[in-house]
Design a protein around this motif. Structure first.
Motif, PDB file in Angstrom:
ATOM      1  N   ASP A 180       0.827  -1.198   0.000  1.00  0.00           N
ATOM      2  CA  ASP A 180       0.000   0.000   0.000  1.00  0.00           C
ATOM      3  C   ASP A 180       0.867   1.256   0.000  1.00  0.00           C
ATOM      4  N   TRP A 181       1.956   1.226   0.781  1.00  0.00           N
ATOM      5  CA  TRP A 181       2.858   2.377   0.835  1.00  0.00           C
ATOM      6  C   TRP A 181       3.487   2.618  -0.535  1.00  0.00           C
ATOM      7  N   LEU A 182       3.913   1.556  -1.204  1.00  0.00           N
ATOM      8  CA  LEU A 182       4.533   1.688  -2.525  1.00  0.00           C
ATOM      9  C   LEU A 182       3.571   2.305  -3.533  1.00  0.00           C
ATOM     10  N   LYS A 183       2.298   1.963  -3.424  1.00  0.00           N
ATOM     11  CA  LYS A 183       1.304   2.458  -4.374  1.00  0.00           C
ATOM     12  C   LYS A 183       0.908   3.912  -4.106  1.00  0.00           C
ATOM     13  N   LYS A 184       1.038   4.340  -2.851  1.00  0.00           N
ATOM     14  CA  LYS A 184       0.572   5.673  -2.482  1.00  0.00           C
ATOM     15  C   LYS A 184       1.679   6.723  -2.378  1.00  0.00           C
ATOM     16  N   ASN A 185       2.938   6.302  -2.441  1.00  0.00           N
ATOM     17  CA  ASN A 185       4.037   7.239  -2.239  1.00  0.00           C
ATOM     18  C   ASN A 185       4.964   7.291  -3.442  1.00  0.00           C
ATOM     19  N   ASP A 186       5.526   8.476  -3.649  1.00  0.00           N
ATOM     20  CA  ASP A 186       6.543   8.651  -4.681  1.00  0.00           C
ATOM     21  C   ASP A 186       7.914   8.440  -4.056  1.00  0.00           C
ATOM     22  N   TYR A 187       8.768   7.765  -4.759  1.00  0.00           N
ATOM     23  CA  TYR A 187      10.135   7.545  -4.276  1.00  0.00           C
ATOM     24  C   TYR A 187      11.051   7.400  -5.492  1.00  0.00           C
ATOM     25  N   SER A 188      12.263   7.891  -5.342  1.00  0.00           N
ATOM     26  CA  SER A 188      13.210   7.819  -6.459  1.00  0.00           C
ATOM     27  C   SER A 188      14.604   7.399  -6.028  1.00  0.00           C
ATOM     28  N   ASN A 189      14.713   6.896  -4.796  1.00  0.00           N
ATOM     29  CA  ASN A 189      16.032   6.402  -4.366  1.00  0.00           C
ATOM     30  C   ASN A 189      16.467   5.276  -5.291  1.00  0.00           C
ATOM     31  N   PRO A 190      17.668   5.343  -5.846  1.00  0.00           N
ATOM     32  CA  PRO A 190      18.146   4.255  -6.707  1.00  0.00           C
ATOM     33  C   PRO A 190      18.230   2.946  -5.933  1.00  0.00           C
ATOM     34  N   LEU A 191      17.682   1.890  -6.502  1.00  0.00           N
ATOM     35  CA  LEU A 191      17.749   0.553  -5.906  1.00  0.00           C
ATOM     36  C   LEU A 191      18.693  -0.279  -6.755  1.00  0.00           C
ATOM     37  N   LYS A 192      19.787  -0.731  -6.161  1.00  0.00           N
ATOM     38  CA  LYS A 192      20.827  -1.417  -6.919  1.00  0.00           C
ATOM     39  C   LYS A 192      21.121  -2.799  -6.342  1.00  0.00           C
ATOM     40  N   LYS A 193      21.564  -3.681  -7.225  1.00  0.00           N
ATOM     41  CA  LYS A 193      21.948  -5.048  -6.831  1.00  0.00           C
ATOM     42  C   LYS A 193      23.346  -5.039  -6.241  1.00  0.00           C
ATOM     43  N   TRP A 194      23.489  -5.641  -5.063  1.00  0.00           N
ATOM     44  CA  TRP A 194      24.799  -5.796  -4.433  1.00  0.00           C
ATOM     45  C   TRP A 194      25.553  -6.926  -5.134  1.00  0.00           C
ATOM     46  N   GLU A 195      26.765  -6.635  -5.628  1.00  0.00           N
ATOM     47  CA  GLU A 195      27.542  -7.615  -6.384  1.00  0.00           C
ATOM     48  C   GLU A 195      28.387  -8.463  -5.425  1.00  0.00           C
ATOM     49  N   THR A 196      27.776  -9.484  -4.865  1.00  0.00           N
ATOM     50  CA  THR A 196      28.412 -10.297  -3.828  1.00  0.00           C
ATOM     51  C   THR A 196      29.705 -10.952  -4.316  1.00  0.00           C
ATOM     52  N   LYS A 197      29.713 -11.471  -5.540  1.00  0.00           N
ATOM     53  CA  LYS A 197      30.897 -12.170  -6.045  1.00  0.00           C
ATOM     54  C   LYS A 197      32.109 -11.256  -6.108  1.00  0.00           C
ATOM     55  N   ARG A 198      31.890  -9.980  -6.350  1.00  0.00           N
ATOM     56  CA  ARG A 198      33.011  -9.044  -6.444  1.00  0.00           C
ATOM     57  C   ARG A 198      33.330  -8.369  -5.118  1.00  0.00           C
ATOM     58  N   TRP A 199      32.289  -7.936  -4.400  1.00  0.00           N
ATOM     59  CA  TRP A 199      32.492  -7.115  -3.217  1.00  0.00           C
ATOM     60  C   TRP A 199      32.457  -7.891  -1.908  1.00  0.00           C
ATOM     61  N   GLY A 200      32.061  -9.149  -1.939  1.00  0.00           N
ATOM     62  CA  GLY A 200      31.919  -9.913  -0.703  1.00  0.00           C
ATOM     63  C   GLY A 200      30.511  -9.797  -0.151  1.00  0.00           C
ATOM     64  N   GLU A 201      30.299 -10.321   1.045  1.00  0.00           N
ATOM     65  CA  GLU A 201      28.972 -10.312   1.653  1.00  0.00           C
ATOM     66  C   GLU A 201      28.468  -8.882   1.839  1.00  0.00           C
ATOM     67  N   ILE A 202      27.197  -8.703   1.644  1.00  0.00           N
ATOM     68  CA  ILE A 202      26.587  -7.394   1.821  1.00  0.00           C
ATOM     69  C   ILE A 202      26.772  -6.936   3.275  1.00  0.00           C
ATOM     70  N   PRO A 203      27.105  -5.659   3.524  1.00  0.00           N
ATOM     71  CA  PRO A 203      27.395  -5.206   4.884  1.00  0.00           C
ATOM     72  C   PRO A 203      26.275  -5.444   5.886  1.00  0.00           C
ATOM     73  N   ALA A 204      25.021  -5.486   5.422  1.00  0.00           N
ATOM     74  CA  ALA A 204      23.901  -5.722   6.333  1.00  0.00           C
ATOM     75  C   ALA A 204      23.740  -7.194   6.689  1.00  0.00           C
ATOM     76  N   ASP A 205      24.566  -8.066   6.111  1.00  0.00           N
ATOM     77  CA  ASP A 205      24.457  -9.505   6.352  1.00  0.00           C
ATOM     78  C   ASP A 205      24.510  -9.826   7.846  1.00  0.00           C
ATOM     79  N   PHE A 206      23.700 -10.786   8.267  1.00  0.00           N
ATOM     80  CA  PHE A 206      23.640 -11.171   9.685  1.00  0.00           C
ATOM     81  C   PHE A 206      24.764 -12.146  10.058  1.00  0.00           C
ATOM     82  N   GLY A 207      25.500 -12.638   9.078  1.00  0.00           N
ATOM     83  CA  GLY A 207      26.639 -13.501   9.361  1.00  0.00           C
ATOM     84  C   GLY A 207      26.285 -14.854   9.919  1.00  0.00           C
ATOM     85  N   ARG A 208      25.189 -15.444   9.454  1.00  0.00           N
ATOM     86  CA  ARG A 208      24.739 -16.728  10.006  1.00  0.00           C
ATOM     87  C   ARG A 208      24.813 -17.866   8.983  1.00  0.00           C
ATOM     88  N   LYS A 209      25.568 -17.681   7.933  1.00  0.00           N
ATOM     89  CA  LYS A 209      25.654 -18.715   6.899  1.00  0.00           C
ATOM     90  C   LYS A 209      26.525 -19.856   7.384  1.00  0.00           C
TER      91      LYS A 209
END
Length: 209
Positions: A180-209
């Motif tokens: 509902d929020w997505l349908k009712k609000n405007d947003y333009s923050n760029p959403l990008k794919k984290w390149e795990t193979k190149r950069w390593g684990e995403i910084p927000a990772d919980f480290g439970r693998k």
């Protein structure tokens, strides 16, 4: 360019501690090491003085250990960004998600682990949480490692087989609110794919693998 300048890397806590003269050497001892503590310096003298002291005295209060080096990937990873990730004990199972500043890894928000859902649902909710949080600061880039969640954001609709029951009722309500929020609000923050193979684990990772 700055990334070609000589640097010294101090590792206070990792697989091996000490002062290292290249990022590649330093990375061997801190990548994937939970709680690694390290920092780069422009001169060997600064590095030696820092290593002789305490890690927490050597970094700013807001700075935390990171598996990313700005000079190493600064030309690829956008500095003004955050990363989001989700963790799930079972699939479905107890789920949580969070968002952190990309380079400092300072946690900006977290939900769970009382939620009952899936990783992709957690990623989707984390992205919407970030979009809402930075609605008035739309220069901030949001990174995720879930292509599925990115597709759900584009379509403003979650496609999940997660059945609604007493355990999943809350997560289904959160999904509906997010859609509902997505349908009712405007947003333009760029959403990008984290390149795990190149950069390593995403910084927000919980480290439970």
């Amino acid at each position: 360019m700055a990334k070609n300048k000589k640097k010294y890397y101090v590792v206070w806590e990792g697989r091996q501690t000490g002062i290292f003269e290249t990022w590649n050497e330093c990375q061997k001892y801190i990548k994937g090491y939970a709680g690694a503590k390290y920092k780069s310096y422009k001169s060997k003298k600064e590095a030696e003085a820092a290593y002789a002291g305490n890690y927490y005295a050597a970094v700013e209060k807001k700075e935390k250990a990171s598996t990313i080096d700005l000079d190493q990937f600064g030309d690829e990873i956008i500095d003004n960004s955050i990363t989001v990730d989700a963790a799930c004990s079972g699939n479905p199972g107890k789920m949580e998600y969070r968002g952190v500043e990309t380079f400092s890894k300072i946690e900006l928000f977290r939900q769970g682990p009382y939620l009952h859902g899936t990783n992709n649902i957690g990623e989707f909710l984390a992205i919407v949480h970030a979009l809402a949080l930075f609605q008035n600061n739309q220069d901030v880039v949001i990174y995720t490692d879930s292509r599925t969640a990115m597709a759900w954001i584009r379509n403003k609709k979650v496609k999940t087989t997660l059945k609604r029951n007493k355990d999943t009722a809350l997560i289904h309500e959160m999904i509906l609110r997010a859609e509902d929020w997505l349908k009712k609000n405007d947003y333009s923050n760029p959403l990008k794919k984290w390149e795990t193979k190149r950069w390593g684990e995403i910084p927000a990772d919980f480290g439970r693998k």
